[in-house]
Design a protein around this motif. Structure first.
Motif, short mmCIF file in Angstrom:
data_model
loop_
_atom_site.label_atom_id
_atom_site.label_comp_id
_atom_site.label_asym_id
_atom_site.label_seq_id
_atom_site.Cartn_x
_atom_site.Cartn_y
_atom_site.Cartn_z
N ALA A 54 6.41 6.76 5.65
CA ALA A 54 7.30 7.86 6.05
C ALA A 54 8.69 7.64 5.47
CB ALA A 54 7.36 7.97 7.56
N ARG A 55 9.14 6.42 5.55
CA ARG A 55 10.47 6.10 5.03
C ARG A 55 10.53 6.33 3.51
NH1 ARG A 55 15.85 5.11 6.20
NH2 ARG A 55 16.69 4.01 4.43
N LEU A 56 9.49 5.87 2.83
CA LEU A 56 9.46 6.04 1.37
C LEU A 56 9.45 7.51 0.98
CD1 LEU A 56 7.01 3.27 0.19
CD2 LEU A 56 9.30 3.66 -0.70
N VAL A 81 -8.59 5.52 3.09
CA VAL A 81 -9.18 4.20 3.30
C VAL A 81 -8.22 3.30 4.06
CG1 VAL A 81 -9.91 2.09 2.12
CG2 VAL A 81 -10.76 4.31 1.35
N ILE A 82 -6.94 3.40 3.70
CA ILE A 82 -5.94 2.57 4.38
C ILE A 82 -5.88 2.91 5.87
CG2 ILE A 82 -3.47 2.08 4.56
CD1 ILE A 82 -3.44 2.69 1.45
N ASN A 83 -6.04 4.19 6.17
CA ASN A 83 -5.94 4.62 7.56
C ASN A 83 -7.26 4.52 8.32
OD1 ASN A 83 -3.22 5.27 8.01
ND2 ASN A 83 -3.46 7.00 6.63
N GLN A 84 -8.29 4.06 7.63
CA GLN A 84 -9.62 3.99 8.22
C GLN A 84 -9.64 3.33 9.59
OE1 GLN A 84 -11.72 1.27 9.40
NE2 GLN A 84 -12.21 0.55 7.39
N ALA A 110 0.84 -1.21 0.00
CA ALA A 110 0.00 0.00 0.00
C ALA A 110 0.87 1.25 0.00
CB ALA A 110 -0.91 0.00 1.23
N ALA A 111 1.96 1.22 0.78
CA ALA A 111 2.83 2.40 0.85
C ALA A 111 3.47 2.67 -0.50
CB ALA A 111 3.89 2.20 1.93
N LEU A 112 3.88 1.60 -1.18
CA LEU A 112 4.47 1.77 -2.51
C LEU A 112 3.44 2.35 -3.48
CD1 LEU A 112 6.52 -1.53 -2.75
CD2 LEU A 112 7.46 0.79 -2.81
N ALA A 113 2.21 1.84 -3.36
CA ALA A 113 1.18 2.28 -4.30
C ALA A 113 0.75 3.72 -4.05
CB ALA A 113 -0.04 1.36 -4.20
N THR A 114 1.01 4.23 -2.85
CA THR A 114 0.60 5.61 -2.59
C THR A 114 1.78 6.59 -2.64
OG1 THR A 114 0.67 5.10 -0.24
CG2 THR A 114 -1.49 5.15 -1.27
N THR A 115 3.00 6.08 -2.90
CA THR A 115 4.12 7.02 -3.01
C THR A 115 4.93 6.83 -4.29
OG1 THR A 115 5.56 5.51 -1.80
CG2 THR A 115 4.52 7.27 -0.53
#
Ligand SMILES: Nc1ncnc2c1ncn2[C@@H]1O[C@H](COP(=O)(O)OP(=O)(O)OP(=O)(O)O)[C@@H](O)[C@H]1O
Ligand SMILES: [Mg+2]
Lengths: 362, 267
Positions: free
Chosen positions: B159-161, B106-109, B87-92
């Motif tokens: 955050a890292r990405l 949605v991920i943070n829901q 998910a992190a890759l897909a959003t950054t």
């Protein structure tokens, strides 16, 4: 390397247009740029911040796709290829060394990706380390290197796969002046030794003049002029180029008469000269003269401009004498050393070297 | 020179700070201290002993609950971290696309919705599935835990990405690495600290969860927090204190690892 007959440009960029954003916020980073970069040439893109130098480089490397136009590499269209399929390597402004890989692993990266066999990779890495004089640091990690050393690693890493063209985006910007001068010579040497075409980006005009075979001066997404350092310096075609490169005097002239490519122009209402160029009689033109190509003469001598001294500015290697011409425009004469023999308020005469005055396009 | 504003100079600041620290840690300290008390009482100190720890280790119920908790935490942290990484890759690491912000929300829901609501919703859904398929087992609990650990693992990874400039990946592509190689040779190795931090958080969150577990757990699927909850109905015993202390230490260890890798990242 030995193909003197092959005059296909290493890179040929045709009518490139690149915009970012849309609507009211749209920025035209490149506005119909065309240029041919010859094989084995040290070619420099020079221009102020934001003029589109990086964008042009990124289009050649493949990190961005053009809105319009094409990019040819040795005559082959590459605009549609992803970066990893282009035989072009980049030295990034901040070096972009892989922090988790040692110096030699960084240099080997491209070779491994190309699937070279181990022995060849090792040999090439060693040769590259030698080329950039980093043999003792082969096993260091990037964060254990100085800025200059990182710069060399970035260079070695980009040169190792023997690209057809090397793109360098302000590779020396982060170095201090001394190191920068050394690296300029070093880069030039590497380019000579490898025979690879270098496309070098800088906004430092002095750097561009020292290193390049040819320079393209850019502004606002346009290429203003392409030429040798000598052309760019002494024969600027536009006001922008004249202004951007070094100190220059730009004074007003009135066209008195014209004949077949040359014209009689009165400079600052004071001195009539014959200059190359075409304009209509009575038109006002801008004339550029380098400060070091004008000299003091005896006051009242023929063929001189008279002026009043306003200031002496010592800059180390010489002194700039700031003057005011009869028409109120400023003018600078550069002399060697510090003793100008004149002080503010003095009246002086300026003689201009033959061919030193150049009529600008606009 | 004007004095810089310093919160510590405000009247009452240190008193308030000390009070907060006391309120936070006094109960925990008391719990830990009395777990070493050689006496049935949890309010009257007699003598130091490890007796309750031995008893806790001997207690089959506690052993079984620990095993289930650990299994659950490992499985959910493992899968939760994988999904969170994707998910992190897909959003950054994609071109900004329509609905990217929505995806982020949605991920943070699970962080925003009250846990009890998620718990009851999971309960109803799983009940329906169980009825339709007849499949039962700990899989439901694992699934539920995996889902709610995702946002916790997602945050440090994202955050890292965001800290990692795209330039490194572009440099790899420039050096002839196709996209999959770029990921495995550059993105992934550099992302590891974020992934470890995310996994640690996911693990702790799963280990400590009560509400969702309470709703979703089937018979025999008693985790350690649930076991403790059940035991204190019969009164707080030093044995419970001992188990709680162990749970506390485990959580601290994982959170400490989380902070260590986070700190190294910002070095
Ligand atoms: N990804 C992007 N999104 C939006 N605008 C961009 C992007 N990249 C570049 N630009 C804009 O395009 C223009 C040209 O940028 P570019 O980076 O090519 O300039 P440059 O000549 O390299 O400048 P500098 O010397 O400061 O590096 C600038 O106005 C910049 O703001
Ligand atoms: Mg730039």
């Amino acid at each position: 390397m030995n193909q003197p007959q092959d005059t296909t440009p290493a890179i040929s960029v045709r009518s490139l247009v690149k915009t970012f954003g849309r609507g009211a916020e749209m920025i035209t980073a490149l506005n119909n740029v065309s240029v041919d970069i010859r094989q084995n040439e040290f070619f420099t893109l020079l221009g102020p911040s934001g003029c589109g130098k990086t964008t042009l480089l990124r289009l050649i490397a493949g990190f961005e796709l053009p809105d319009q136009g094409e990019v040819l590499l040795h005559g082959k269209e590459i605009a549609h290829l992803p970066p990893h399929k282009r035989p072009v390597n980049t030295v990034f402004q901040n070096y972009a060394l892989f922090p988790h890989l040692s110096v030699s692993r960084n240099i080997a990266f491209g070779l491994e990706m190309l699937g070279w066999d181990k022995a060849k990779v090792t040999a090439t890495v060693e040769r590259m380390l030698e080329l950039v004089k980093l043999e003792p640091l082969a096993n260091r990690m990037p964060d254990q290197l100085s800025g200059g050393q990182q710069q060399r690693v970035a260079l070695a890493r980009a040169l190792a796969p023997e690209p057809r063209v090397l793109l360098l985006d302000e590779p020396l910007a982060a170095l201090d002046l001394k190191l920068r001068k050394d690296m300029q010579l070093e880069l030039k040497r590497l380019q000579d030794e490898t025979g690879i075409t270098f496309v070098f980006v800088t906004h430092d005009q002095e750097e561009a003049l020292t290193m390049s075979d040819r320079i393209a001066v850019m502004s606002n997404g346009l290429i203003q002029q392409v030429g040798t350092p000598h052309d760019i310096y002494y024969a600027p075609e536009t006001r922008f180029v004249a202004d951007f490169i070094g100190d220059i005097n730009i004074i007003r002239g009135e066209v008195n008469s014209t004949s077949d490519g040359s014209m009689q122009v009165t400079l600052a209402g004071d001195l009539e000269m014959t200059l190359a160029g075409t304009a209509s009689v009575g038109q006002s033109v801008a004339v550029a003269i380098r400060p070091e190509r004008s000299h003091f003469a005896v006051v009242g001598a023929p063929e001189t401009l008279s002026a009043r001294v306003t200031d002496n500015v010592f800059f180390g290697a010489g002194t700039n004498i700031h003057l005011m011409l009869n028409n109120g425009q400023g003018f600078i004469v550069r002399i060697q050393g510090q003793e100008s023999g004149c002080k503010p308020g003095d009246t002086v005469a300026i003689a201009i070297e033959r061919d030193a005055a150049k009529v600008l396009d606009n | 020179m004007a004095k810089r504003f310093d919160l510590r100079r405000q009247t009452g600041f240190s008193e308030i700070a000390w009070f907060c620290l006391f309120a936070l840690y006094a109960p925990i300290l008391m719990l830990v201290v009395f777990s070493f008390n050689d006496n049935r009482s949890v309010v009257k100190w007699t003598e130091f002993s490890l007796r309750w720890y031995y008893e806790a280790f001997d207690n089959d119920g506690i052993r079984a609950a620990t095993a289930i908790s650990l299994k659950l935490a490992f499985v959910s942290a493992f899968f939760g971290t994988i999904f969170a990484t994707m998910a992190a890759l897909a959003t950054t690491r994609t071109k900004p696309y329509k609905g990217m912000y929505l995806a982020y929300a949605v991920i943070n829901q699970p962080l925003m919705i009250p846990e009890i609501v998620t718990a009851i919703a999971s309960l109803s859904l799983f009940a329906l599935i169980k009825q339709l398929t007849g499949v039962t087992g700990i899989g439901y609990l694992m699934l539920a835990h995996t889902v709610f650990t995702i946002p916790f693992a997602y945050m440090p990874i994202r955050a890292r990405l965001e800290d990692m400039t795209l330039t490194l990946e572009q440099a790899a592509a420039d050096l002839y690495a196709p996209p999959t190689k770029v990921f495995w040779k550059v993105t992934f190795p550099l992302l590891i600290p974020g992934i470890v931090a995310g996994a640690m958080l996911a693990f702790v969150v799963s280990l400590d969860d009560v509400i969702i577990t309470l709703m979703v757990a089937g018979p025999g699927e008693t985790t350690l927090p649930i076991f403790i909850l059940g035991a204190i109905r019969r009164g707080i015993t030093p044995e419970i204190n001992a188990v709680s202390t162990i749970l506390l230490v485990a959580s601290i260890v994982f959170v400490a690892i989380f902070f260590l890798v986070q700190k190294k990242r910002t070095k």
